[in-house]
Design an enzyme around this catalytic site. Structure first.
Site, PDB file in Angstrom:
ATOM      1  N   SER A 157      47.238  34.317  35.724  1.00 33.53           N
ATOM      2  CA  SER A 157      48.581  34.503  35.159  1.00 33.53           C
ATOM      3  C   SER A 157      49.620  33.776  36.009  1.00 33.53           C
ATOM      4  O   SER A 157      50.554  33.181  35.478  1.00 33.53           O
ATOM      5  CB  SER A 157      48.936  35.988  35.106  1.00 33.53           C
ATOM      6  OG  SER A 157      48.060  36.658  34.248  1.00 33.53           O
ATOM      7  N   ARG A 174      36.264  35.173  39.093  1.00 31.24           N
ATOM      8  CA  ARG A 174      36.445  33.721  39.016  1.00 31.24           C
ATOM      9  C   ARG A 174      35.715  33.050  40.169  1.00 31.24           C
ATOM     10  O   ARG A 174      34.566  32.716  40.078  1.00 31.24           O
ATOM     11  CB  ARG A 174      37.933  33.366  39.036  1.00 31.24           C
ATOM     12  CG  ARG A 174      38.603  33.577  37.702  1.00 31.24           C
ATOM     13  CD  ARG A 174      40.096  33.635  37.819  1.00 31.24           C
ATOM     14  NE  ARG A 174      40.492  34.811  38.575  1.00 31.24           N
ATOM     15  CZ  ARG A 174      41.723  35.279  38.636  1.00 31.24           C
ATOM     16  NH1 ARG A 174      42.697  34.655  38.024  1.00 31.24           N
ATOM     17  NH2 ARG A 174      41.997  36.360  39.330  1.00 31.24           N
ATOM     18  N   HIS A 189      41.520  36.087  30.448  1.00 24.79           N
ATOM     19  CA  HIS A 189      41.452  37.531  30.170  1.00 24.79           C
ATOM     20  C   HIS A 189      40.835  37.773  28.780  1.00 24.79           C
ATOM     21  O   HIS A 189      39.981  38.642  28.615  1.00 24.79           O
ATOM     22  CB  HIS A 189      42.855  38.159  30.163  1.00 24.79           C
ATOM     23  CG  HIS A 189      43.574  38.128  31.475  1.00 24.79           C
ATOM     24  ND1 HIS A 189      44.892  37.762  31.582  1.00 24.79           N
ATOM     25  CD2 HIS A 189      43.176  38.440  32.726  1.00 24.79           C
ATOM     26  CE1 HIS A 189      45.279  37.858  32.855  1.00 24.79           C
ATOM     27  NE2 HIS A 189      44.257  38.256  33.567  1.00 24.79           N
ATOM     28  N   LYS A 220      54.728  44.458  42.882  1.00 18.44           N
ATOM     29  CA  LYS A 220      54.904  43.180  42.189  1.00 18.44           C
ATOM     30  C   LYS A 220      56.024  43.255  41.172  1.00 18.44           C
ATOM     31  O   LYS A 220      56.024  44.133  40.307  1.00 18.44           O
ATOM     32  CB  LYS A 220      53.609  42.814  41.442  1.00 18.44           C
ATOM     33  CG  LYS A 220      52.668  41.937  42.220  1.00 18.44           C
ATOM     34  CD  LYS A 220      51.642  41.348  41.258  1.00 18.44           C
ATOM     35  CE  LYS A 220      50.397  40.845  41.961  1.00 18.44           C
ATOM     36  NZ  LYS A 220      49.329  40.545  41.011  1.00 18.44           N
TER      37      LYS A 220
HETATM   38  P1  ADP Z   1      45.577  37.377  37.307  1.00 18.55           P
HETATM   39  O1  ADP Z   1      44.733  37.200  38.544  1.00 18.55           O
HETATM   40  O2  ADP Z   1      45.398  36.279  36.319  1.00 18.55           O
HETATM   41  O3  ADP Z   1      47.018  37.739  37.590  1.00 18.55           O
HETATM   42  P2  ADP Z   1      45.028  40.165  36.616  1.00 18.55           P
HETATM   43  O4  ADP Z   1      45.468  40.740  37.900  1.00 18.55           O
HETATM   44  O5  ADP Z   1      45.762  40.591  35.399  1.00 18.55           O
HETATM   45  O6  ADP Z   1      44.971  38.581  36.549  1.00 18.55           O
HETATM   46  O7  ADP Z   1      43.458  40.364  36.451  1.00 18.55           O
HETATM   47  C1  ADP Z   1      42.825  41.300  35.648  1.00 18.55           C
HETATM   48  C2  ADP Z   1      41.343  41.024  35.679  1.00 18.55           C
HETATM   49  O8  ADP Z   1      41.058  39.817  34.980  1.00 18.55           O
HETATM   50  C3  ADP Z   1      40.710  40.852  37.052  1.00 18.55           C
HETATM   51  O9  ADP Z   1      39.428  41.437  37.012  1.00 18.55           O
HETATM   52  C4  ADP Z   1      40.591  39.353  37.183  1.00 18.55           C
HETATM   53  O10 ADP Z   1      39.565  38.978  38.075  1.00 18.55           O
HETATM   54  C5  ADP Z   1      40.271  38.955  35.769  1.00 18.55           C
HETATM   55  N1  ADP Z   1      40.622  37.577  35.445  1.00 18.55           N
HETATM   56  C6  ADP Z   1      41.823  36.982  35.565  1.00 18.55           C
HETATM   57  N2  ADP Z   1      41.781  35.690  35.174  1.00 18.55           N
HETATM   58  C7  ADP Z   1      40.486  35.454  34.790  1.00 18.55           C
HETATM   59  C8  ADP Z   1      39.771  34.306  34.309  1.00 18.55           C
HETATM   60  N3  ADP Z   1      40.390  33.128  34.166  1.00 18.55           N
HETATM   61  N4  ADP Z   1      38.463  34.447  34.017  1.00 18.55           N
HETATM   62  C9  ADP Z   1      37.843  35.634  34.196  1.00 18.55           C
HETATM   63  N5  ADP Z   1      38.448  36.747  34.667  1.00 18.55           N
HETATM   64  C10 ADP Z   1      39.745  36.672  34.959  1.00 18.55           C
END
Ligand code: ADP
Length: 161
Positions: A128, A90, A17, A41
């Site tokens: 996460s 990703r 992130h 969630k």
């Molecule tokens: P997670 O999938 O880790 O629970 P979130 O739901 O908080 O993450 O995702 C928020 C945004 O961050 C989404 O657009 C997700 O694709 C992106 N994201 C999460 N992890 C990564 C990563 N390792 N690299 C790039 N973008 C990411």
């Protein structure tokens, strides 16, 4: 001024992130990291705690703000006068869901554009939920999340599990 909104659950923020936040903050005038409430969630951290952890990590980045919202994303965007959504991509598995979300948001508000940034290869495996799994089973999360929040994650897991 071009303001972009980077929405997600951030439960907790990871280095993946943070990489997207840093890169987006180099492209746009202002980036609002938006912690969204997902009623389906049950998180590890409360929404307020997630905001606090992100604020700690981005405190030196002058054009990055952190907020939370339980509103529909496109409605929140109007309140901050923004029309760009940032998403990180990703693997191919992210694509289908994000594609659908981008089209839906654009349907709800045609002024809204979603901009995708490819993950940094070194974080392509990182989410996460995988961080939480590793921490719950006693693995090392150094390098996966910012150093300043490792203690908070370990303490929270001790309390909850
Ligand atoms: P997670 O999938 O880790 O629970 P979130 O739901 O908080 O993450 O995702 C928020 C945004 O961050 C989404 O657009 C997700 O694709 C992106 N994201 C999460 N992890 C990564 C990563 N390792 N690299 C790039 N973008 C990411």
């Amino acid at each position: 001024m071009k303001t972009a909104v980077y929405p997600g659950s951030f439960d907790p923020i990871t280095n993946g992130h943070l990489d997207i936040i840093e890169r987006a903050s180099n492209v746009f005038d202002e980036v609002i990291v938006l912690v969204l409430v997902n009623p389906n969630k049950q998180g590890l951290f409360s929404i307020e705690e997630r905001v606090e952890l992100i604020k700690r990590v981005v405190k030196d980045k002058k054009n990055v703000k952190v907020q939370c919202s339980s509103e529909l994303l496109v409605n929140f965007m109007k309140t901050v006068n923004a029309n760009i959504i940032i998403k990180g991509l990703r693997a191919v598995s992210d694509f289908e869901y994000e594609f659908q979300m981008a089209l839906m948001n654009n349907k709800l508000d045609p002024n809204v554009e979603t901009v995708f940034m490819m993950t940094n290869a070194q974080y392509s495996f990182l989410s996460s939920s995988s961080v939480k799994q590793v921490a719950i089973f006693g693995g090392c999360i150094q390098g996966l999340v910012p150093d300043e929040i490792i203690w908070d994650i370990m303490e929270k897991i001790k309390q909850k599990y």
